[in-house]
Design a protein around this motif. Structure first.
Motif, PDB file in Angstrom:
ATOM      1  N   GLU A  78       0.823  -1.201   0.000  1.00 12.24           N
ATOM      2  CA  GLU A  78       0.000   0.000   0.000  1.00 12.24           C
ATOM      3  C   GLU A  78       0.866   1.264   0.000  1.00 12.24           C
ATOM      4  N   GLU A  79       1.993   1.208   0.734  1.00 15.11           N
ATOM      5  CA  GLU A  79       2.939   2.320   0.760  1.00 15.11           C
ATOM      6  C   GLU A  79       4.330   1.768   0.508  1.00 15.11           C
ATOM      7  N   TYR A  80       5.125   2.551  -0.185  1.00 12.25           N
ATOM      8  CA  TYR A  80       6.450   2.090  -0.588  1.00 12.25           C
ATOM      9  C   TYR A  80       7.518   2.987   0.024  1.00 12.25           C
ATOM     10  N   ALA A  81       8.415   2.372   0.786  1.00 11.20           N
ATOM     11  CA  ALA A  81       9.562   3.099   1.328  1.00 11.20           C
ATOM     12  C   ALA A  81      10.621   3.260   0.238  1.00 11.20           C
ATOM     13  N   ILE A  82      11.472   4.237   0.415  1.00 11.02           N
ATOM     14  CA  ILE A  82      12.503   4.501  -0.583  1.00 11.02           C
ATOM     15  C   ILE A  82      13.453   3.313  -0.691  1.00 11.02           C
ATOM     16  N   GLY A  83      13.792   2.718   0.450  1.00  9.11           N
ATOM     17  CA  GLY A  83      14.688   1.569   0.426  1.00  9.11           C
ATOM     18  C   GLY A  83      14.101   0.385  -0.324  1.00  9.11           C
ATOM     19  N   TYR A  84      12.793   0.154  -0.153  1.00  9.75           N
ATOM     20  CA  TYR A  84      12.155  -0.976  -0.842  1.00  9.75           C
ATOM     21  C   TYR A  84      12.116  -0.737  -2.351  1.00  9.75           C
ATOM     22  N   VAL A  85      11.817   0.475  -2.771  1.00 10.09           N
ATOM     23  CA  VAL A  85      11.786   0.780  -4.206  1.00 10.09           C
ATOM     24  C   VAL A  85      13.190   0.654  -4.796  1.00 10.09           C
ATOM     25  N   SER A  86      14.198   1.048  -4.047  1.00 13.20           N
ATOM     26  CA  SER A  86      15.577   0.891  -4.533  1.00 13.20           C
ATOM     27  C   SER A  86      15.926  -0.585  -4.695  1.00 13.20           C
ATOM     28  N   GLU A  87      15.459  -1.438  -3.763  1.00 11.25           N
ATOM     29  CA  GLU A  87      15.693  -2.881  -3.889  1.00 11.25           C
ATOM     30  C   GLU A  87      14.985  -3.450  -5.117  1.00 11.25           C
ATOM     31  N   LEU A  88      13.749  -2.994  -5.374  1.00 18.25           N
ATOM     32  CA  LEU A  88      13.023  -3.451  -6.558  1.00 18.25           C
ATOM     33  C   LEU A  88      13.768  -3.063  -7.829  1.00 18.25           C
ATOM     34  N   LEU A  89      14.306  -1.856  -7.839  1.00 18.78           N
ATOM     35  CA  LEU A  89      15.033  -1.395  -9.021  1.00 18.78           C
ATOM     36  C   LEU A  89      16.288  -2.225  -9.244  1.00 18.78           C
ATOM     37  N   ALA A  90      17.030  -2.504  -8.161  1.00 17.64           N
ATOM     38  CA  ALA A  90      18.248  -3.304  -8.288  1.00 17.64           C
ATOM     39  C   ALA A  90      17.929  -4.736  -8.701  1.00 17.64           C
ATOM     40  N   MET A  91      16.861  -5.305  -8.147  1.00 18.32           N
ATOM     41  CA  MET A  91      16.459  -6.669  -8.486  1.00 18.32           C
ATOM     42  C   MET A  91      16.041  -6.772  -9.956  1.00 18.32           C
ATOM     43  N   TYR A  92      15.281  -5.768 -10.400  1.00 14.72           N
ATOM     44  CA  TYR A  92      14.833  -5.776 -11.804  1.00 14.72           C
ATOM     45  C   TYR A  92      16.028  -5.684 -12.750  1.00 14.72           C
ATOM     46  N   LYS A  93      16.989  -4.852 -12.385  1.00 13.16           N
ATOM     47  CA  LYS A  93      18.170  -4.701 -13.231  1.00 13.16           C
ATOM     48  C   LYS A  93      18.988  -5.988 -13.265  1.00 13.16           C
ATOM     49  N   GLU A  94      19.100  -6.645 -12.113  1.00 15.39           N
ATOM     50  CA  GLU A  94      19.904  -7.871 -12.046  1.00 15.39           C
ATOM     51  C   GLU A  94      19.228  -9.017 -12.804  1.00 15.39           C
ATOM     52  N   ARG A  95      17.918  -9.210 -12.616  1.00 23.93           N
ATOM     53  CA  ARG A  95      17.249 -10.351 -13.218  1.00 23.93           C
ATOM     54  C   ARG A  95      17.056 -10.196 -14.723  1.00 23.93           C
ATOM     55  N   THR A  96      16.858  -8.988 -15.181  1.00 23.67           N
ATOM     56  CA  THR A  96      16.680  -8.793 -16.629  1.00 23.67           C
ATOM     57  C   THR A  96      18.013  -8.639 -17.344  1.00 23.67           C
ATOM     58  N   GLY A  97      19.078  -8.344 -16.603  1.00 22.71           N
ATOM     59  CA  GLY A  97      20.396  -8.214 -17.215  1.00 22.71           C
ATOM     60  C   GLY A  97      20.554  -7.006 -18.109  1.00 22.71           C
ATOM     61  N   ILE A  98      19.826  -5.928 -17.839  1.00 23.75           N
ATOM     62  CA  ILE A  98      19.926  -4.733 -18.686  1.00 23.75           C
ATOM     63  C   ILE A  98      21.162  -3.917 -18.289  1.00 23.75           C
ATOM     64  N   ASP A  99      21.661  -3.182 -19.251  1.00 23.37           N
ATOM     65  CA  ASP A  99      22.837  -2.335 -19.046  1.00 23.37           C
ATOM     66  C   ASP A  99      22.444  -0.897 -19.330  1.00 23.37           C
ATOM     67  N   GLU A 100      22.646  -0.003 -18.342  1.00 21.14           N
ATOM     68  CA  GLU A 100      22.251   1.399 -18.508  1.00 21.14           C
ATOM     69  C   GLU A 100      23.042   2.080 -19.614  1.00 21.14           C
ATOM     70  N   ASN A 101      24.235   1.607 -19.893  1.00 16.72           N
ATOM     71  CA  ASN A 101      25.035   2.217 -20.962  1.00 16.72           C
ATOM     72  C   ASN A 101      24.468   1.931 -22.351  1.00 16.72           C
ATOM     73  N   SER A 102      23.645   0.903 -22.445  1.00 15.24           N
ATOM     74  CA  SER A 102      23.070   0.552 -23.744  1.00 15.24           C
ATOM     75  C   SER A 102      21.705   1.172 -23.971  1.00 15.24           C
ATOM     76  N   PHE A 103      21.250   2.021 -23.041  1.00 17.63           N
ATOM     77  CA  PHE A 103      19.940   2.654 -23.201  1.00 17.63           C
ATOM     78  C   PHE A 103      19.976   3.619 -24.382  1.00 17.63           C
ATOM     79  N   VAL A 104      18.873   3.688 -25.098  1.00 16.68           N
ATOM     80  CA  VAL A 104      18.755   4.570 -26.269  1.00 16.68           C
ATOM     81  C   VAL A 104      17.771   5.669 -25.948  1.00 16.68           C
ATOM     82  N   SER A 105      17.861   6.757 -26.690  1.00 15.93           N
ATOM     83  CA  SER A 105      16.948   7.884 -26.508  1.00 15.93           C
ATOM     84  C   SER A 105      16.979   8.722 -27.770  1.00 15.93           C
TER      85      SER A 105
END
Length: 528
Positions: free
Chosen positions: A199-226
């Protein structure tokens, strides 16, 4: 024979004659002599400790700098640093205070105030008051209290509203939940992973979700396009969207932490200032402006204590002001006199705890004393009669029965009030005058202790002593703010931050008391 026509123009007729004695050029009634009398009886050596520098130019004498600054504030109310520098070059009284020291620059004065006076100015103010109060026999038992809102040195459109931040933060929580559903369905579901919603999201929990998503999907921020012509992958879109929500959450949490539990707004350019409604609205649209609540305790026309709070209500400022008074002078005033903005249940009980008499008006004081129709209204609960059992009886003869006792919110003394309900209001001929809006039986809320306190306050203020105190309060406390804001044109702060604002106002209070002492001294000499 030719005469020599050579002439010398390197002279002026306006030359001083030596030897020059400055004291003979200053009038005997000038404020500088009163100022020197006070400062000579104060030991300033303890406030300025020599640093022991071995290199660089010789330092300016701190005591002389302090005297020049205080005398400038004494003469002008508030004085700009460049003006003080100019006075040191042109005004013979400032040369007299400098005592053969070279006139400092405005930067020297600024550094001295910022580095040396911030921590010691309040104690210097106390020392000045101690001498003046002793010489003038100032009565510290009668204190006249008042407050005024003064505009902060902050930009106009820099507000941050706490309720708006909390509302927008909840919207971000909802968007994060929707995004987590999309992540689980479109990307993480194929990897056998599922993120947990809350229902409510702490900053630490959202940071963990972001790190987990990056690790499991294997994405690289340097390869992002815009940019135009590039198509973002669904992993990049979801990652950047969650990253944006995390950034917004951090911003909202930062704003809410600055506001704290006791404020609803603050200014970005002066985070200690709160948006308040001022009497003087130069914008002309009744808009809230960043300001501070300036509180002053006046004793015999002198400022005894000065304080600043970021609260719009005067009720919240009474206790801190009295605590500062007690810390400064070692006791509480016996008669604190204030207007209706300070009369609350909390403040009355605080006065009882510390041996202070109740001479503060309450909210309905004026109507109680001037409106006879309101005071004698038979339909007011305080005017109801009582039977032998102590039950309240309405004008129709119906009893009010005790229903329950409920706690009053935001009261640190645990104040409660009793709720009473009439036996029956059906067919009552007084209903239109007694309770026209009530659909059922009339209910009233009462606090017998608060009612007794109001009666005590009325008795105190309506006495001869109370009338004299009320008259003196309107003259002394409001007159002090009139001198500062109108006679000396001090209507806006120059410094930012609560600590620096107290420094500025304490300097002004020092100058005000010194000039008040000089004026009283001159009047006594004329009478003598």
């Amino acid at each position: 024979m030719l005469l020599n026509q050579n002439t010398n123009n390197n002279y002026t007729a306006r030359q001083l004659k030596l030897p020059l004695e400055i004291e003979k050029l200053i009038d005997i009634s000038d404020p500088v002599y009163t100022f020197c009398e006070v400062m000579d009886h104060i030991d300033l050596s303890g406030y300025f400790v020599e640093k022991g520098y071995k290199t660089g130019r010789p330092r300016c004498d701190e005591q002389k700098l302090l005297k020049v600054i205080l005398f400038a504030f004494m003469e002008n109310g508030v004085c700009l640093l460049r003006k003080i520098e100019k006075l040191c070059h042109n005004d013979i009284r400032y040369m007299y205070l400098l005592d053969e020291m070279k006139a400092p620059t405005f930067a020297t004065f600024g550094n001295f105030i910022r580095n040396e006076l911030t921590a010691s100015i309040e104690q210097i103010f106390t020392d000045i008051n101690t001498y003046i109060f002793t010489k003038d026999h100032v009565d510290l038992q009668h204190t006249y209290i008042d407050g005024t809102k003064i505009e902060a040195n902050a930009n106009r459109y820099t507000w941050v509203w706490k309720k708006s931040c909390m509302k927008n933060r909840q919207k971000v929580f909802d968007k994060i939940s929707i995004l987590i559903d999309a992540m689980n369905q479109k990307v993480l579901g194929y990897l056998g992973i599922k993120l947990e919603k809350r229902e409510e999201y702490a900053i630490g929990y959202v940071s963990e979700l972001l790190a987990m998503y990056k690790e499991r999907t294997g994405i690289d921020e340097n390869s992002f396009v815009s940019g135009c012509g590039h198509r973002k992958s669904i992993q990049q879109k979801q990652y950047q969207e969650l990253e944006g929500y995390l950034k917004r959450l951090k911003t909202y949490v930062h704003h809410i932490e600055i506001c704290g539990n006791e404020r609803n707004s603050y200014s970005k350019t002066d985070q200690d200032a709160t948006f308040m409604r001022l009497k003087r609205d130069y914008m002309g649209n009744d808009q809230l402006l960043p300001a501070y609540n300036l509180q002053a305790a006046i004793c015999d026309e002198y400022i005894a204590v000065i304080d600043v709070k970021p609260y719009a209500s005067d009720m919240e400022c009474f206790v801190p002001l009295m605590e500062k008074f007690s810390h400064t002078y070692g006791h509480y005033p016996k008669y604190p006199v204030a207007d209706a903005g300070y009369g609350s249940y909390n403040n009355y009980l605080y006065c009882e705890e510390h041996g202070m008499e109740k001479y503060m008006k309450f909210t309905m004081y004026k109507k109680e004393t001037t409106d006879k129709k309101y005071h004698e209204n038979p339909y007011r609960a305080v005017n109801f009669s009582k039977d032998a059992d102590g039950n309240l009886i309405c004008p129709n003869g119906q009893k009010f029965l005790f229903k329950r006792r409920q706690h009053v919110k935001y009261n640190k003394y645990g104040r409660t009030e009793e709720l009473y309900e009439c036996e029956s209001c059906e067919g009552c001929p007084h209903k239109q005058k007694c309770c026209p809006r009530a659909h059922k039986n009339r209910t009233i809320r009462m606090n017998e202790e608060l009612t007794a306190i109001h009666q005590e306050v009325l008795k105190n203020l309506e006495s001869i002593h109370g009338a004299l105190l009320r008259m003196n309060r309107s003259i002394q406390s409001e007159g002090t703010f009139g001198v500062l804001k109108w006679d000396r044109s001090y209507k806006r702060l120059f410094r930012r931050g609560e600590k620096n604002v107290i420094l500025e106002l304490t300097l002004i209070s020092c100058g005000f008391n010194l000039y008040k002492y000089h004026n009283k001294k001159q009047r006594q000499m004329k009478v003598a």
